[in-house]
Design a protein around this motif. Sequence first.
Motif, PDB file in Angstrom:
ATOM      1  N   GLU A 573     -85.463   1.937 -75.543  1.00  0.00           N
ATOM      2  CA  GLU A 573     -84.441   1.618 -76.529  1.00  0.00           C
ATOM      3  C   GLU A 573     -83.676   2.880 -76.899  1.00  0.00           C
ATOM      4  O   GLU A 573     -84.194   4.000 -76.817  1.00  0.00           O
ATOM      5  N   SER A 574     -82.431   2.649 -77.272  1.00  0.00           N
ATOM      6  CA  SER A 574     -81.547   3.754 -77.620  1.00  0.00           C
ATOM      7  C   SER A 574     -80.737   3.363 -78.845  1.00  0.00           C
ATOM      8  O   SER A 574     -80.264   2.229 -78.951  1.00  0.00           O
ATOM      9  N   ILE A 575     -80.598   4.315 -79.763  1.00  0.00           N
ATOM     10  CA  ILE A 575     -79.830   4.087 -80.986  1.00  0.00           C
ATOM     11  C   ILE A 575     -78.835   5.219 -81.150  1.00  0.00           C
ATOM     12  O   ILE A 575     -79.159   6.395 -80.927  1.00  0.00           O
ATOM     13  N   SER A 576     -77.602   4.860 -81.502  1.00  0.00           N
ATOM     14  CA  SER A 576     -76.610   5.885 -81.828  1.00  0.00           C
ATOM     15  C   SER A 576     -75.847   5.468 -83.074  1.00  0.00           C
ATOM     16  O   SER A 576     -75.691   4.278 -83.366  1.00  0.00           O
ATOM     17  N   ASN A 577     -75.388   6.465 -83.802  1.00  0.00           N
ATOM     18  CA  ASN A 577     -74.641   6.227 -85.035  1.00  0.00           C
ATOM     19  C   ASN A 577     -73.531   7.262 -85.097  1.00  0.00           C
ATOM     20  O   ASN A 577     -73.758   8.446 -84.807  1.00  0.00           O
ATOM     21  N   ALA A 578     -72.327   6.820 -85.420  1.00  0.00           N
ATOM     22  CA  ALA A 578     -71.188   7.732 -85.388  1.00  0.00           C
ATOM     23  C   ALA A 578     -70.255   7.465 -86.556  1.00  0.00           C
ATOM     24  O   ALA A 578     -70.120   6.323 -87.017  1.00  0.00           O
ATOM     25  N   TYR A 579     -69.603   8.549 -87.012  1.00  0.00           N
ATOM     26  CA  TYR A 579     -68.556   8.467 -88.030  1.00  0.00           C
ATOM     27  C   TYR A 579     -67.315   9.136 -87.453  1.00  0.00           C
ATOM     28  O   TYR A 579     -67.399  10.193 -86.812  1.00  0.00           O
ATOM     29  N   PHE A 580     -66.158   8.523 -87.659  1.00  0.00           N
ATOM     30  CA  PHE A 580     -64.966   9.059 -87.015  1.00  0.00           C
ATOM     31  C   PHE A 580     -63.749   8.951 -87.930  1.00  0.00           C
ATOM     32  O   PHE A 580     -63.691   8.117 -88.848  1.00  0.00           O
ATOM     33  N   LEU A 581     -62.774   9.821 -87.624  1.00  0.00           N
ATOM     34  CA  LEU A 581     -61.535   9.885 -88.398  1.00  0.00           C
ATOM     35  C   LEU A 581     -60.399  10.199 -87.437  1.00  0.00           C
ATOM     36  O   LEU A 581     -60.512  11.067 -86.588  1.00  0.00           O
ATOM     37  N   ARG A 582     -59.290   9.458 -87.572  1.00  0.00           N
ATOM     38  CA  ARG A 582     -58.101   9.749 -86.776  1.00  0.00           C
ATOM     39  C   ARG A 582     -56.878   9.680 -87.681  1.00  0.00           C
ATOM     40  O   ARG A 582     -56.742   8.754 -88.499  1.00  0.00           O
ATOM     41  N   THR A 583     -55.982  10.646 -87.512  1.00  0.00           N
ATOM     42  CA  THR A 583     -54.730  10.656 -88.258  1.00  0.00           C
ATOM     43  C   THR A 583     -53.571  10.789 -87.273  1.00  0.00           C
ATOM     44  O   THR A 583     -53.634  11.576 -86.321  1.00  0.00           O
ATOM     45  N   ASN A 584     -52.527  10.006 -87.505  1.00  0.00           N
ATOM     46  CA  ASN A 584     -51.329  10.042 -86.664  1.00  0.00           C
ATOM     47  C   ASN A 584     -50.108  10.278 -87.551  1.00  0.00           C
ATOM     48  O   ASN A 584     -49.988   9.677 -88.634  1.00  0.00           O
ATOM     49  N   PHE A 585     -49.207  11.149 -87.074  1.00  0.00           N
ATOM     50  CA  PHE A 585     -47.997  11.452 -87.811  1.00  0.00           C
ATOM     51  C   PHE A 585     -46.785  11.243 -86.899  1.00  0.00           C
ATOM     52  O   PHE A 585     -46.810  11.590 -85.716  1.00  0.00           O
ATOM     53  N   ASN A 586     -45.713  10.688 -87.478  1.00  0.00           N
ATOM     54  CA  ASN A 586     -44.468  10.452 -86.755  1.00  0.00           C
ATOM     55  C   ASN A 586     -43.323  10.885 -87.661  1.00  0.00           C
ATOM     56  O   ASN A 586     -43.099  10.288 -88.716  1.00  0.00           O
ATOM     57  N   TYR A 587     -42.616  11.935 -87.204  1.00  0.00           N
ATOM     58  CA  TYR A 587     -41.472  12.396 -87.984  1.00  0.00           C
ATOM     59  C   TYR A 587     -40.182  11.957 -87.309  1.00  0.00           C
ATOM     60  O   TYR A 587     -39.799  12.480 -86.257  1.00  0.00           O
ATOM     61  N   ASP A 588     -39.539  10.952 -87.900  1.00  0.00           N
ATOM     62  CA  ASP A 588     -38.217  10.492 -87.488  1.00  0.00           C
ATOM     63  C   ASP A 588     -38.161  10.131 -86.003  1.00  0.00           C
ATOM     64  O   ASP A 588     -37.136  10.340 -85.344  1.00  0.00           O
ATOM     65  N   ASP A 589     -39.252   9.563 -85.452  1.00  0.00           N
ATOM     66  CA  ASP A 589     -39.328   9.182 -84.038  1.00  0.00           C
ATOM     67  C   ASP A 589     -38.977  10.336 -83.101  1.00  0.00           C
ATOM     68  O   ASP A 589     -38.564  10.121 -81.953  1.00  0.00           O
ATOM     69  N   ALA A 590     -39.167  11.568 -83.592  1.00  0.00           N
ATOM     70  CA  ALA A 590     -38.827  12.743 -82.782  1.00  0.00           C
ATOM     71  C   ALA A 590     -40.021  13.653 -82.562  1.00  0.00           C
ATOM     72  O   ALA A 590     -40.176  14.215 -81.477  1.00  0.00           O
ATOM     73  N   ALA A 591     -40.860  13.807 -83.562  1.00  0.00           N
ATOM     74  CA  ALA A 591     -42.032  14.678 -83.457  1.00  0.00           C
ATOM     75  C   ALA A 591     -43.273  13.886 -83.840  1.00  0.00           C
ATOM     76  O   ALA A 591     -43.261  13.104 -84.805  1.00  0.00           O
ATOM     77  N   PHE A 592     -44.366  14.108 -83.080  1.00  0.00           N
ATOM     78  CA  PHE A 592     -45.571  13.310 -83.267  1.00  0.00           C
ATOM     79  C   PHE A 592     -46.798  14.227 -83.230  1.00  0.00           C
ATOM     80  O   PHE A 592     -46.838  15.210 -82.491  1.00  0.00           O
ATOM     81  N   LEU A 593     -47.802  13.848 -84.030  1.00  0.00           N
ATOM     82  CA  LEU A 593     -49.035  14.628 -84.082  1.00  0.00           C
ATOM     83  C   LEU A 593     -50.210  13.676 -84.278  1.00  0.00           C
ATOM     84  O   LEU A 593     -50.117  12.708 -85.047  1.00  0.00           O
ATOM     85  N   SER A 594     -51.309  13.952 -83.583  1.00  0.00           N
ATOM     86  CA  SER A 594     -52.509  13.128 -83.712  1.00  0.00           C
ATOM     87  C   SER A 594     -53.732  14.042 -83.737  1.00  0.00           C
ATOM     88  O   SER A 594     -53.817  15.006 -82.957  1.00  0.00           O
ATOM     89  N   ALA A 595     -54.677  13.732 -84.628  1.00  0.00           N
ATOM     90  CA  ALA A 595     -55.920  14.500 -84.728  1.00  0.00           C
ATOM     91  C   ALA A 595     -57.086  13.537 -84.841  1.00  0.00           C
ATOM     92  O   ALA A 595     -57.003  12.528 -85.558  1.00  0.00           O
ATOM     93  N   THR A 596     -58.173  13.828 -84.117  1.00  0.00           N
ATOM     94  CA  THR A 596     -59.349  12.957 -84.089  1.00  0.00           C
ATOM     95  C   THR A 596     -60.606  13.793 -84.285  1.00  0.00           C
ATOM     96  O   THR A 596     -60.729  14.899 -83.737  1.00  0.00           O
ATOM     97  N   TYR A 597     -61.544  13.241 -85.056  1.00  0.00           N
ATOM     98  CA  TYR A 597     -62.853  13.884 -85.212  1.00  0.00           C
ATOM     99  C   TYR A 597     -63.927  12.802 -85.199  1.00  0.00           C
ATOM    100  O   TYR A 597     -63.767  11.744 -85.814  1.00  0.00           O
ATOM    101  N   ARG A 598     -65.010  13.043 -84.465  1.00  0.00           N
ATOM    102  CA  ARG A 598     -66.136  12.115 -84.426  1.00  0.00           C
ATOM    103  C   ARG A 598     -67.435  12.917 -84.482  1.00  0.00           C
ATOM    104  O   ARG A 598     -67.620  13.858 -83.705  1.00  0.00           O
ATOM    105  N   ARG A 599     -68.299  12.518 -85.386  1.00  0.00           N
ATOM    106  CA  ARG A 599     -69.642  13.096 -85.458  1.00  0.00           C
ATOM    107  C   ARG A 599     -70.625  11.996 -85.081  1.00  0.00           C
ATOM    108  O   ARG A 599     -70.620  10.920 -85.665  1.00  0.00           O
ATOM    109  N   GLU A 600     -71.449  12.296 -84.085  1.00  0.00           N
ATOM    110  CA  GLU A 600     -72.296  11.256 -83.514  1.00  0.00           C
ATOM    111  C   GLU A 600     -73.716  11.768 -83.298  1.00  0.00           C
ATOM    112  O   GLU A 600     -73.933  12.904 -82.879  1.00  0.00           O
TER     113      GLU A 600
END
Length: 1023
Positions: A573-600
Amino acid sequence: MKNVNQINLHEPFPKSGNWFKTMLLALSLFVAVPGVQAFSLNVSSGNHAQELTVSGTVTDNAGVPLPGATVLEVGTINGTQTDFDGNFTLTVSDSNAVLKVSYIGFSTQEVSVDGSTRLTISLEEDAAELDEVVLVGYGGQKKKEITSAVVSVKSEDFNKGNVSDPVQLLQGKVAGLQVGRAGGNPNQPYTVRLRGINSLGGDSSPLVVVDGILGGSLEALDPNDIASIEVLKDASAAAIYGTRASAGVLIVTTKSGKGVVAKPKLTLTSQLSFEEISNTPDIANAARYRELGGQDLGANTDWLDQVSRTGVSQIYNASYGGSTDSGLSYQASLNYRDNNGVIANSTEFDQLNGRINISQRLLDDKLTLTTILASTSRKEDQGFQQSLTQALFFNPTAPVYNPDGSFFETQDQDRYNPVAINEQNVRDRQLNQSVYTFGADYRILPNLVLSGIYTQQRTSELIGEYSERDALFGGGLVNGWARRATVDRDYRQMDWTVAYNDNFGDLNYAITLGQSYNYDNFQSAVASNTDFITDEFSYNNLAAGQGINKNGVVSAEGNTAQPQNFVGSNQRESISNAYFLRTNFNYDDAAFLSATYRREGSSRFGSNNRWGDFWALSGGADLANIFELPVDQLKLRVGYGVTGTLPNAFTGYLGTLRLTSGGFANGQFISAVTPATGANPDLKWEEKAELNIGLDFALLDRRLSGSLDFFKRNTTDLLNVVDVPSPPNAVSQQLRNVGELETKGVELQLSYRVVDTQDFNWSVDTNFSTSQTKLIEFNPDSEQTIIRSRGLSGAVAIGNIRPVWTTEGEEIGQIYAQPFVRYAENGDPIVLLKDGSEAVFDPAQFLDEAVNVGDALPDLFVGLTNSFRYKNFDLNIFLRGVFGHNLVNETRAAYENTSGIAIRNVVTTPGEFDESIVVPHFSTRYVEDASFVRIDNMTLGYTLPKFKNAPFNSMRIFMNAQNLATFTAYKGADPDIRYFDPSYNGEGRRGNSFGGDTLFPGIDRYITFLPTRTFSLGINLEF
């Protein structure tokens, strides 16, 4: 059986008898449709009293006329195009007609006439192109906002034909994604590689997510149920999945009733396929065998014809879906496949799939409840591919049967009657799987959504094998052998997410926060016995064997020529547990940014490294919007991320025990235990750090679009079983984190709508990719820097030749050999030594004298799809090219000589075989360029015009060909890539070639299943 050359296009179709069956199927389908005999053959654009002439103007949302827009009456071929001022006039069948209006770069609209004679139609810019939502894990993003390497493939773009494995749908469609299989065994899964080799001891295949289920089973999913597949190629896209995403991610979404408005839609599909062996090595027939001095046993037997057949397969699919004004969406489907391979009475499966997707909106659309229920039952007759190999090399003058009706056997070593192999041996597998998924989305605020999903996937496998008492292959040495094995898997997953989006002026942002819990439990049991008193029970009564009582059991199962007695069981048997966060930014459909973090955290790792951190950061800028360039899109992307890989072993960090024999004392067998694996509390996941630089572009009103990506990844702390000193360790091998891989490559994806008119459409989709994987370091605690494949098979003289090497500092899959010079007058092979001198080939000198002569992995992959539509006809042609790889042709090296002519047949490759060659050897003579171009898939379809009083809305008939023709210089049966080296299955061993060692690609083993070609005829009805 007649040999069919790779480039022979004179026989691209099944035999005439099969065409009779095909035509009979078409006739039966036509007759079976209710009311088809009563159809009026008057097309609805004919001259009838209820016809209506409609005029109108087509504009954009600013009122600017759109010249050349297509206006088509739905369900007919009746249509026109707008003039320079956007005006049109069209006579439609009646006042209730519906017009379909389309224009490049704009969304297609359907407009009801409703008795009007004058219409003004305004088209919006193509939201499907600009604002299409692509799944990226635990949610979605607008396509224009994506800053990582993600490709979405919809069902209409999938490969067609007799698809036995859902990954075939993607073959050649995505740059950097390789899907392949050597030979045509329908029970063998396809190998999937995304951006090269990612691991040594972990899983090198991408993570599959089916409707949110991590590790969802594709084997139990019918291809007809799939709506789309998203491919997350780089680490910045896949980091949200943490320890399971180093090899990339395939997100599979099944069909639902969403988007089906008005009345529900019923779809019926039926398909009949014919499959035959497409190519074989050239071998001697009985007459030629006698001329070469072979032992004459008095018969003339075409063994390949005896063991093969035209495999006839059937596919039936029914689906029913729709949605209501009350917020209910539903989709139900039932699929049946009867797939028969090319080995007679073997290599076949029956599969029945049922699936129900239900979604209901409640509380003023604030709450959405979703239920997915799916069930699969699959029965396989796996058979034995060894019968094909034996058919190639068994004495062609031998009869099939003895005068008494028993199977004739020569009793020569490693020679078995090919027909007897599958007549006297059985290998069955039954798979049952059920999936239950329950989800809820609650919109707390207009921009705040809480979501939860619970999934349980239950899988059960039951395997039965039996070899008859007089079967020389498998059971004769032990008077019959039977084996039963069962595997049960219980997988459960619970995910929670909170999604919030808002804006500050021109800055839009979205935040996703979540938790994912996974539980996996495996239980298995196996028992085998020998020395049976009768064959009547097959594998259904192990107690009828007396072997265990007489000889006891072995401590571990093995793929040996002589079957053994064994009893065992296992639970993991195997067990895993994870917490995650993602943020996305869009400035005027011209500039974009994405950041992701996961602790598992995972139970598969040692206590000192149970938790890990995975993250990604990516950004993009659409230069077309920023600088107002005369193109539709020019988005530069840069992403960097870190992902991980789980070990395949659930308890690799633990010290474990295994059974061993304690000997025989006091009249009985004594069992004992001994250490199996050593403890490693520092065991942790592999880590892959990847940089991706990409460019998305579109121009000419989006008629031409594509993407270009460069990537570089380094995988460290590789999971691998390595030698360790014992003592102090309990055992001499241990699973550790050692070594490093580096992969880099370039990918290009292009789409071009060449022609887009009312009557004719032509689009071209192509992709190019290249990647190289290098072993930077193997094991810093060892002096070993070179790892070599196992030896060649088929002839004793080359048994110690290990041709594929993986060396620190070099690319994986390098082929080593001595350059071939010539054959001496006495038939001895002359090869070149490193000092430039010539010598007779000596296997003992191979390791010292071999040089790098080839690369097992290709330099370039190319996929090219041309799609045509002329009125109601459609044609799709897909070509796949693979360039720059070599294959070790083991079949030629072992059998293209007369050394064993007394007991086996020979390979007589045109221009290569010489009967004076009497000594097997290995040199550059048998390392061949395997580059090829293949017409992989071709489909021709016709959609019938709308008939008056027809009981259906649409009817399409189609023909399909798979592996239609291959153009190559390779002299073996199949030039496709060998992604791994399968385990040894010669000398009577019963194993299959479904998996193997990924460190040693590029060996075309003589046991490999032969390639096949398939032709299909089908019909699709929509009601």
